[in-house]
Structure formats: C-alpha cells, structure tokens
Scaffold this motif. Structure first.
Motif, PDB file in Angstrom:
ATOM      1  N   GLN A 174     -25.441  39.375  55.094  1.00 23.51           N
ATOM      2  CA  GLN A 174     -26.596  38.570  54.671  1.00 23.51           C
ATOM      3  C   GLN A 174     -26.137  37.222  54.104  1.00 23.51           C
ATOM      4  N   ILE A 175     -25.059  37.262  53.314  1.00 20.96           N
ATOM      5  CA  ILE A 175     -24.539  35.996  52.770  1.00 20.96           C
ATOM      6  C   ILE A 175     -24.047  35.106  53.895  1.00 20.96           C
ATOM      7  N   SER A 176     -23.436  35.721  54.903  1.00 15.34           N
ATOM      8  CA  SER A 176     -22.928  34.938  56.024  1.00 15.34           C
ATOM      9  C   SER A 176     -24.056  34.247  56.783  1.00 15.34           C
ATOM     10  N   ARG A 177     -25.204  34.888  56.861  1.00 17.72           N
ATOM     11  CA  ARG A 177     -26.336  34.249  57.529  1.00 17.72           C
ATOM     12  C   ARG A 177     -26.857  33.061  56.721  1.00 17.72           C
ATOM     13  N   LEU A 178     -26.775  33.198  55.386  1.00 16.33           N
ATOM     14  CA  LEU A 178     -27.209  32.080  54.544  1.00 16.33           C
ATOM     15  C   LEU A 178     -26.167  30.975  54.493  1.00 16.33           C
ATOM     16  N   ARG A 179     -24.888  31.349  54.621  1.00 20.64           N
ATOM     17  CA  ARG A 179     -23.787  30.381  54.614  1.00 20.64           C
ATOM     18  C   ARG A 179     -22.970  30.554  55.883  1.00 20.64           C
ATOM     19  N   PRO A 180     -23.503  30.101  57.013  1.00 24.84           N
ATOM     20  CA  PRO A 180     -22.819  30.356  58.297  1.00 24.84           C
ATOM     21  C   PRO A 180     -21.465  29.678  58.410  1.00 24.84           C
ATOM     22  N   ASP A 181     -21.181  28.685  57.609  1.00 23.35           N
ATOM     23  CA  ASP A 181     -19.900  27.982  57.714  1.00 23.35           C
ATOM     24  C   ASP A 181     -18.817  28.582  56.822  1.00 23.35           C
ATOM     25  N   ASN A 182     -19.164  29.596  56.057  1.00 18.74           N
ATOM     26  CA  ASN A 182     -18.187  30.221  55.160  1.00 18.74           C
ATOM     27  C   ASN A 182     -17.414  31.285  55.939  1.00 18.74           C
ATOM     28  N   VAL A 183     -16.234  30.935  56.392  1.00 19.44           N
ATOM     29  CA  VAL A 183     -15.420  31.856  57.199  1.00 19.44           C
ATOM     30  C   VAL A 183     -14.902  33.013  56.358  1.00 19.44           C
ATOM     31  N   GLU A 184     -14.649  32.777  55.082  1.00 16.43           N
ATOM     32  CA  GLU A 184     -14.126  33.834  54.213  1.00 16.43           C
ATOM     33  C   GLU A 184     -15.130  34.982  54.079  1.00 16.43           C
ATOM     34  N   VAL A 185     -16.408  34.629  53.925  1.00 15.16           N
ATOM     35  CA  VAL A 185     -17.443  35.661  53.830  1.00 15.16           C
ATOM     36  C   VAL A 185     -17.548  36.424  55.142  1.00 15.16           C
ATOM     37  N   LEU A 186     -17.497  35.705  56.239  1.00 15.13           N
ATOM     38  CA  LEU A 186     -17.549  36.343  57.557  1.00 15.13           C
ATOM     39  C   LEU A 186     -16.382  37.312  57.728  1.00 15.13           C
ATOM     40  N   SER A 187     -15.214  36.892  57.278  1.00 16.60           N
ATOM     41  CA  SER A 187     -14.038  37.751  57.390  1.00 16.60           C
ATOM     42  C   SER A 187     -14.193  39.007  56.553  1.00 16.60           C
ATOM     43  N   LYS A 188     -14.721  38.871  55.321  1.00 20.48           N
ATOM     44  CA  LYS A 188     -14.909  40.050  54.478  1.00 20.48           C
ATOM     45  C   LYS A 188     -15.894  41.023  55.100  1.00 20.48           C
ATOM     46  N   ALA A 189     -16.975  40.491  55.658  1.00 18.85           N
ATOM     47  CA  ALA A 189     -17.980  41.370  56.278  1.00 18.85           C
ATOM     48  C   ALA A 189     -17.386  42.148  57.437  1.00 18.85           C
ATOM     49  N   THR A 190     -16.651  41.469  58.308  1.00 21.33           N
ATOM     50  CA  THR A 190     -16.077  42.139  59.472  1.00 21.33           C
ATOM     51  C   THR A 190     -14.996  43.130  59.068  1.00 21.33           C
ATOM     52  N   GLN A 191     -14.213  42.781  58.052  1.00 19.16           N
ATOM     53  CA  GLN A 191     -13.178  43.715  57.597  1.00 19.16           C
ATOM     54  C   GLN A 191     -13.802  44.994  57.042  1.00 19.16           C
ATOM     55  N   LEU A 192     -14.900  44.846  56.331  1.00 23.13           N
ATOM     56  CA  LEU A 192     -15.573  46.036  55.793  1.00 23.13           C
ATOM     57  C   LEU A 192     -16.207  46.864  56.909  1.00 23.13           C
ATOM     58  N   TYR A 193     -16.758  46.200  57.912  1.00 28.17           N
ATOM     59  CA  TYR A 193     -17.303  46.949  59.046  1.00 28.17           C
ATOM     60  C   TYR A 193     -16.195  47.694  59.782  1.00 28.17           C
ATOM     61  N   ARG A 194     -15.026  47.084  59.878  1.00 31.92           N
ATOM     62  CA  ARG A 194     -13.876  47.774  60.476  1.00 31.92           C
ATOM     63  C   ARG A 194     -13.512  49.012  59.670  1.00 31.92           C
ATOM     64  N   LYS A 195     -13.553  48.881  58.359  1.00 27.85           N
ATOM     65  CA  LYS A 195     -13.217  50.006  57.499  1.00 27.85           C
ATOM     66  C   LYS A 195     -14.213  51.143  57.654  1.00 27.85           C
ATOM     67  N   CYS A 196     -15.467  50.797  57.938  1.00 24.47           N
ATOM     68  CA  CYS A 196     -16.499  51.812  58.152  1.00 24.47           C
ATOM     69  C   CYS A 196     -16.512  52.338  59.578  1.00 24.47           C
ATOM     70  N   GLY A 197     -15.670  51.800  60.439  1.00 25.67           N
ATOM     71  CA  GLY A 197     -15.635  52.246  61.823  1.00 25.67           C
ATOM     72  C   GLY A 197     -16.661  51.591  62.719  1.00 25.67           C
TER      73      GLY A 197
END
Length: 949
Positions: free
Chosen positions: A303-326
């Motif tokens: 959700q934060i990434s959608r509000l801040r689409p240029d924030n690559v760090e937030v995008l990376s955290k979201a994807t890393q957590l999704y990876r952790k959840c499978g």
C-alpha cells in the motif's frame, strides 16, 4: 418509535433480524421481506444527548440520514448499559477492551454483509421490470419504491444542502455542562476523587460524550494507573473515531505497555482517521513484522508503495516479505508493474531483485528476458552491473546453454574473484545443480585462498564435487578440512565415514563418529546435551552399522539400544498423552453468548437465541471455565500488586498445543528396513544376556498403536520375548509374550515348556490357574495344560488329583513315555497314603505304568532305574536290587540335555563326561540296600567298583 422514524424491535420481537450488542447499538430496522432491507447510517444514542463529532460536515436530513450511499459504523452506548464496564481490564469473558470493540465491529460487518446482497438484488431487479409493473399495476417507479420503504425510515425527497440544517444539533444538557466543568476544575486543582465522581455522573447522563472519558484518562494517568487510563482513552477514541491524535496517543501507550496487538488495532484506526500520514503506515508494517505476521506486513508495504511509487526501498521490502511468505507470483507482479511504469528510467536494482525471484521459482527464461531487456535499454548509457551479467549466465546454465553461460562467466577472473565471492559461489552452485562438477571446481578453487572466511563451507562444497567425481582421496582430504571447521555438521561426518569405509579405513570411520573423550561429562544441562553431534540419531545409527559389520555385537548393542529405546519411548508417550485442545478465551466467549444472564449492567448483554441442549451444556461449561480463569487471573494480579510488581495480563491464546521432544530416529517405524534392525537388536541383546533391555524394546514396539511392523515381525518379537521371559529374575514382564505364544500355539509342547518354566521361576503358580482353566476349556484335547495342572497337584502332594489329571492325559496320548512315567509315579505315591483302602491294587497299577514306560523306551537304563527306584521306595528291596544290577550292566552314552531356545547352555557345556549315565546313582542306592541287610563287604565292593574315582 426509533429516532429515525422506524420501529426499534425488541430482542424478543424478531431474533433473526436484529442482534443487540451490550453497551452499544448496531441496529437494523425490522422488515418482512429480504427485498426491503436497508442499512441505517447512524446508530441510536440512548438516553444521553446526541453529540456530533468535531469536524464532521456530513449533511443531515430531517430524518437524520447522513450523506453517503453505504452505512458507516459508529460506536454508541445505549439504554441502561454501564459504559464504565468497558474501562475494566477484562470482563467476565476474558476479553480486553479493545478486543470487545473489535468484536462489536465484526458483528456489525457480519450483519451488514448479510443485508448488502439483498439490497443489490432489490435494486438490480427494479429497472428491468419497471415497464412491466407500470403496465400491470398502473403505478409509477417512485410509488413502488415508496411502498417498498414502508415500515422503514423514509428517504428525504428534498435536495440535500451543504452544511448543517438549522436546528439539527440538539442543545447540550445544562446539568452535563455544569458537572463537566466542575470536574475539570477539580482535576486542575488535583482533587482527583471528586473529579472522578462527577465524571462518572456525567457518563451516566451522557454516555456517548467523549469528553468525560478523555478527562478520566488524564486523571488516571496522573494517578499512575496507566492501564485504566489507556482503557478510557480507548473509549474516547471510539466515540470520536476521526480524532487521529488520540489514536496515535493510544498507539504510543500500547507499545509502552508491551501490548503490540492493541497497538496494531489503534494504528489501523489512526490510518483511517488520517490516511495522509504515511508514517503511520510505515509504523504498522514494522509492527506486523514484530508480530510475525509477514503477509500483512507485505500488504502494508505494498500500500505504501502505491502511494510512493518511486520509493524503491519500500518496493524491495514488500517483495522480500512476499518471498518469505511464499507468494513469489505477487512479488513478481509488483516488480513488473514498477518496470512498466518506468520504461525509460527503470532502477536496475528492481531488475536484479525481479531476476532473483524468478530464478527462485525456476523461471529462468523469463528472468533472462528481463536482464537482456535491461541490457538493451542501457547498452548506450550506463554499464550493466556485474551481478546482472552473472545472473544471466546462471539462467543460461539452467537452460542448457553452457557456452553462452561461460561467456558471461568470463567477467569473473581469478585475480578479482575475492572481490565478488557471492557471485563466484552462485556460479559454482549453478554448475553443480546441472552436474558440471569439473567446471564448478574451477570456480570454487578461486576462493580457496580465503577459505577461512567461509568457516568450512567452501571446503565442504569442494569435497562434494570430488565425491561426485568419485575422487575419494581428494574428497576425504577436503571433508577432513570441512569437519575441522564445521565440527557439528552431521551430514559431513556421515559422508566422510562412508568414504572412509569404501577405502577400508574402518578405524578412522569409527573415530569420526565416536564422541570425543570426556565431552559429555563437561556439559551439565540436558538442553546442551541434545544439541551435541555425537548424540544425533543418524550418527549413532551409522556407528552401530559399522560395529555390526565388524562383528562387534556388544559395541553394536551399546550404541544402538539407547536411540531405539528413546525413540520407541517417546512414540509411546505421545500415543498415550493425547494433548487436549484447550479452547481460547475467544471461543469460550462465543459459547457463553448462547446463555442469557439478563444482567443489564454487563457490557455483553444480549438475547438468548434458539440452541440445542448440547450447546447450552457447552455454554455452561465455558462460563464456569471463564469464571475460573478470571479468578486465577485476579489472584495473580493481587499477589503481584502485594509484592510491588507491575502486573500485566497474559493476552496469549490458550490453544498452544503440547510440544513433544523430537525422537532421535523419527522414521524408525515408517521404513521397513528398520523393522529388521529392531529384531536384530533384540536378538543381540538376548545373546548378550541383556534380557531386560531386550524385553523393553519388545514391549515398547508391540504397544504402539500406529505400529507398522508386519505380522511376521510381531510374531518374531513375541516369540523372542516369550523365550527371554524365563531367563530373567521376574518373568512377569514377559508374560504378555508368553501367553500370546501359548494362545497362538495351544498344542505346542515347546511353547508350554516355556510357559511352565516361567511359572516355576515366578513361584506364583496359583496366580495362573485362571488362564490354565480357560485354555483347558477352550482346547479340551490339548495335553500340555493338563500335564501342568497335574504337576501343580504333585508339588502340593495332592497325588489323587494329580493321578486323575495324568490319567486324563494318558487317554489322549497313551503311548507317550513321559505321561506313563508320571501316571505311574502318581499312583505309587497315592498307594503310600494312609487313607487309601485298595493300596495294593493302586501300587500294581502304578508299577504297570512304569513297565509300560520301560517298554516304550526299549528297556533303557533310565526306565529300568525308575522301576528299581519304585521298588526301593515301597520296600520291595529284593526286586529293587535286581533292577539296580540291570542298570549297572548298561553303559549309557551322553546325550545333549534339551534346552529352550536362547536359554543359557553354559551349565550344560561345563558338565563332565558321563552325565547321562545312571550307574553311579544305581550303585549308591544298591549299596544302601546291602548295607541295611548287613552285607557290608558287598556294599563296600559296589561303591569301589562304580562310585570311587
């Protein structure tokens, strides 16, 4: 009539259409048809004044409607309910205040979700049938809608205006205003008790006014009662849900008190109140991670990434957590969306992360496409990072393009390999995965100079490559280096020991798997002991197999017995102790709702729905259990406060299952090859005279309900247990096996011999009479139990009963020499009794059985000796001397003494030659006859010829 013009139903009016939440109103108008359902957008305020929220500019119609298509949840108190009960830390059901608010919202959502489909169905059908209805009924669409809204609050037909309607806001109660002002003055001057009393009165007059709750929170904060203060803040925040500052305060207070779940609840409310505050969303995502709810944390970062689409760090955290959840696919979609939105200015770190995730799910072709696309876009601009080049090569490896992969890998040179160790290892690992061990070795060796940095893992990878190439000497060398660093690596030790065995270096293999000297004594705690590599089940299993192959059965049993016994014991305990599922407070509270206590002062008060007797019984038990838990919790709280300790309620769920210790060999009974190992171990223990240990393994194996042992293996174990039973001091531990064998083989003399020998060792013959009786009734033609009963009568000198049993056995087996001998002996002993009248006839019958025994045995030395002994016993010494002389004329050779299987034969082997010859016994008895008759010289000569050495 309700405040909105609709009739407010009572709980008994129509239970299926309304649900009363104690202390709050979440109400729907009663209707007769599903098509007439409509959500109310506001809730009744009860007897207190209706106060509007600060900053609320919603339009209010004459009937009280708010502007909006869908109803909005608003918490309100109603009627005679006591709002102060919400400020208690826990109610009778064990729920904290925020959990009770959460429950109310959930019930509201359930009711709203049930009504929403009916509304949609109602409105969707109207346009298609409008023309037809007008033709048939002559009514307009507006008239139909008016009829459908009959009995419900009517929609205002007037056009809505911006701002408030004149007179829509009710005047404040003067008494409430006065008391609230007085309470504020008392608080300002530090008169807290007087302020609390006035504020409680204000709450009773205006329960939905947030100011008194807020002031009470300030007072209890000043009094250092943080828990109660936070609860009043919670009520005030729910009555003014758009006050973001109050929710933020609750977040801070909850975190200070260590209640992260309550903090998360307040964070969600704060975000709803102030959706523009991006810091709140970051805080919520971090809190989800601390709670271990990674899926929700990933959603928050998305959700934060959608509000801040240029924030690559937030995008990376979201994807890393999704990876952790499978959820790799969702992570891939997020990254691909980011690349599509940044066609010309894409961040290469996003491409790198996307390629890594795609490679994890084996989508190498797709990952290669993204990397090559990035190379084309940036070929004229910046240089492609080395990591992307190597990832492209790894993709080519898995796609079978080894030449293209090698072209990409050329970027890694031996001289700069130490600068990119992770990339070198990735390249080598990818080559290993496709079986290119020679090529992988080339890259692993690049890092060997800095091997100490990798703590043995690099040597382990090199050793595995050499082992795969069947270069055992080099593999052993590197495995030794790896084990030196990775001392606790079980797999490395097992593989190294196997290689050493292949090289016929058995002693080194044993040394590699044996525990170091005095290591176990150096540690004290059991937890530390369980983590030691030499206590691992796989290590001990491998070591026992080596000892067995070398023929060292004692060492084999010493190593294998502890882990087999521990595994079977743990499995048995887990089978017996079935962990009962302990219901959580939430589940118990749901069950209690079935009951209606009619307590108007209780926060959770509701009507009693229709329930079965079983549900009512469950609800009663749940209520008693909740009361017991509340009493225990209050006792702990009082004890903590008395000791001067800050007491914190345990909000953890009570449904945690019982955790058992992991057995050393979890798959012991699942693999069929292990079944033979259990049997072999029992045989080895028996041969080593470790009968107790063998019986323990046998009993534990047979007790398991989930036993996967075959029928043949179970039979083998029971037979072995029966044979062991008579070799231990207390054979009671083997009776189950003995009885099972006898029951399965009721006509087997060998099985009954084992049973009878165990009885004699136990010296508790009477205890087994019931079993013998049952076997005789069930198998009337079975001779062994008859003989055992006869032997028991003989041992207690009941010769008449013994003779009756022996004669019964003789009828079934007349040509059995042993039965004839026993029957004759019993009759002769009976003839020597004092109360028998026909003694001579009985004596002759007994002698007849002995002569029959001699005939069946072919006039053997033993049979003749028995006849001579019988004559000697009854006083017919002349006939006895004759038969003793016949015994002296026969020389009997030695025969092996029969023993039961697995019985100790050492006492047989130690016997001197001639142990089967009865001439010494016959000569001694004959010399007694001669001596008693006065022929001393003859007696002396008999002893000299046959007894003196």
């Amino acid at each position: 009539m309700g405040e909105h013009g609709g009739a407010t139903p009572t709980p008994d009016a129509n239970p299926s259409n309304n649900y009363v939440i104690p202390g709050a109103t979440v109400e729907f108008d009663a209707v007769e048809h599903p098509q007439e359902l409509e959500l109310e957008s506001e809730l009744n305020l009860g007897e207190g004044e209706k106060h509007e929220e600060d900053g609320d500019n919603s339009e209010v119609s004459e009937e009280g409607d708010t502007d909006g298509e869908e109803a909005e949840y608003r918490f309100q108190f109603q009627g005679e309910m006591d709002p102060l009960s919400f400020a208690e830390e826990e109610d009778a059901s064990g729920l904290l205040p925020y959990e009770r608010f959460e429950r109310i919202e959930q019930h509201y959502e359930v009711l709203a979700s049930k009504k929403r489909p009916a509304l949609e169905a109602c409105t969707s059908e109207l346009p298609t049938k409008k023309l037809r209805q007008e033709e048939m009924l002559g009514a307009s669409f507006e008239e139909i809608m008016e009829i459908m809204n009959y009995g419900m609050r009517k929609k205002s037909r007037k056009s809505k205006q911006r701002g408030r309607r004149k007179g829509s806001k009710k005047k404040a109660n003067p008494e409430v205003t006065r008391k609230l002002g007085d309470a504020t003055l008392h608080y300002a001057h530090g008169r807290f008790e007087e302020a609390i009393g006035l504020l409680n009165e204000v709450i009773l007059l205006a329960p939905n006014l947030s100011d008194p709750y807020h002031t009470l929170a300030l007072i209890y904060t000043a009094m250092n009662e943080e828990k109660r203060a936070l609860n009043f803040y919670m009520i005030a925040a729910h009555l003014t849900p758009k006050d973001a500052s109050l929710w933020k305060l609750l977040v801070t207070r909850s975190i200070e008190q260590g209640d992260k779940r309550q903090a998360n609840y307040c964070l969600n409310k704060a975000i709803i109140a102030d959706p523009e505050d991006i810091g709140l969303r970051f805080h919520r995502a971090s809190l989800y991670i601390e709670l271990g709810e990674y899926k929700k944390a990933a959603d928050s970062y998305e959700q934060i990434s959608r509000l801040r689409p240029d924030n690559v760090e937030v995008l990376s955290k979201a994807t890393q957590l999704y990876r952790k959840c499978g959820q790799h696919e969702r992570a891939v979609c997020m990254l691909e969306d980011n690349l599509r939105n940044h066609v010309n200015d894409a961040n290469l770190s996003v491409v790198d992360l996307l390629a890594s995730i795609l490679m994890e799910i084996n989508a190498y072709a797709k990952a290669l496409d993204h990397i090559e696309h990035a190379q084309q876009v940036y070929s004229t601009g910046q240089e492609i990072p080395l990591c992307l080049t190597i990832k492209a090569g790894v993709c080519h490896v898995h796609l079978g393009h080894l030449e293209k992969a090698e072209a990409h890998f050329n970027a890694l040179k031996p001289e700069n390999a130490s600068n990119h160790p992770d990339l070198v290892i990735d390249v080598a690992d990818s080559l290993v995965n496709v079986g290119q061990y020679e090529s992988a070795l080339k890259y692993y060796v690049m890092l060997e100079e800095d091997a100490n940095k990798y703590n043995g893992y690099l040597h382990l990878k090199i050793a595995r490559c050499y082992a795969s190439l069947t270069k055992r000497a080099q593999a052993i060398e590197y495995y030794y280096k790896a084990v030196e660093k990775l001392n606790d690596s079980v797999d490395a030790r097992l593989t190294l020991s196997s290689l050493l065995l292949e090289e016929d270096r058995d002693d080194e293999a044993i040394s590699m798997l044996s525990p170091p000297l005095a290591s176990e004594a150096a540690l004290d705690t059991e937890s530390d002991m369980s983590k030691l590599w030499w206590r691992n089940g796989k290590i001990k299993l491998k070591l026992s197999q080596i000892y067995k192959a070398k023929g060292s059965f004692e060492a084999y049993a010493d190593v294998l017995f502890p882990i087999i016994h521990e595994t079977l014991f743990i499995e048995t305990v887990q089978q017996k102790v079935k962990a009962r599922k302990r219901l959580s407070r939430g589940v118990l509270s749901e069950r209690v709702k079935v009951l209606d206590d009619h307590q108007t002062d209780n926060v959770f008060h509701g009507f009693r729905p229709v329930a079965s007797s079983a549900d009512l019984s469950k609800a009663s038990r749940a209520k008693r259990l909740l009361q017991k838990k509340a009493a225990v919790r209050e006792a702990k709280r009082a004890a903590a406060l008395a000791a001067g300790i800050d007491w914190k309620s345990d909000d953890s769920d009570d449904e945690s299952p019982q955790v058992f210790r992991e057995p050393p060999l979890p798959d012991l009974l699942k693999e069929e090859g292990n079944h033979d190992m259990i049997v072999d171990l029992c045989k080895s223990l028996s041969s080593l005279r470790r009968y107790w240990d063998a019986l323990e393994i046998i009993n534990l194996s047979l007790k398991l309900e989930c036993n996967t042992l075959s029928v043949q293996r179970k039979e083998e174990l029971r037979t072995l247990g029966a044979q062991i039973a008579y070799n231990i001091s207390d054979p009671a531990h083997g009776w189950d096996c003995v009885r099972y064998i006898v029951s399965r083989h009721p006509y087997s003399f060998s099985a009954w011999n084992c049973y009878y020998k165990g009885i004699l060792r136990n010296n508790r013959i009477a205890k087994h009479n019931k079993f013998l009786h049952n076997m005789r009734v069930k198998h009337k033609d079975s001779v062994p139990p008859i003989l055992i009963s006869a032997h028991q009568f003989t041992m207690i000198s009941q010769h008449q009963a013994a003779a009756r049993e022996y004669l019964e056995a003789h009828k079934l087996m007349p040509d059995n020499p042993f039965i004839n001998l026993c029957a004759g002996t019993a009759l002769i002993n009976l003839a020597l009794g004092h109360r028998l009248q026909n003694k001579h006839q009985t004596l002759l019958q007994g002698l007849a059985f002995l002569y029959n025994n001699s005939r069946l045995c072919g006039d053997s030395q033993e049979a003749l000796y028995n006849i001579a002994r019988a004559y000697h016993h009854v006083g017919l010494v002349s006939l006895a001397a004759t038969y003793y002389e016949k015994v002296l004329a026969i020389r009997e050779k030695d025969y092996p003494i029969p023993v039961l299987p697995n019985e100790n034969q050492d006492h047989v082997d130690d016997k001197k030659p001639g142990y089967c010859d009865l001439r010494r016994e016959a000569a001694y008895n004959l010399h007694l006859i001669y001596k008693k008759s006065g022929a001393l010289d003859l007696a002396r000569q008999v002893l000299k010829d046959h007894v003196v050495l």
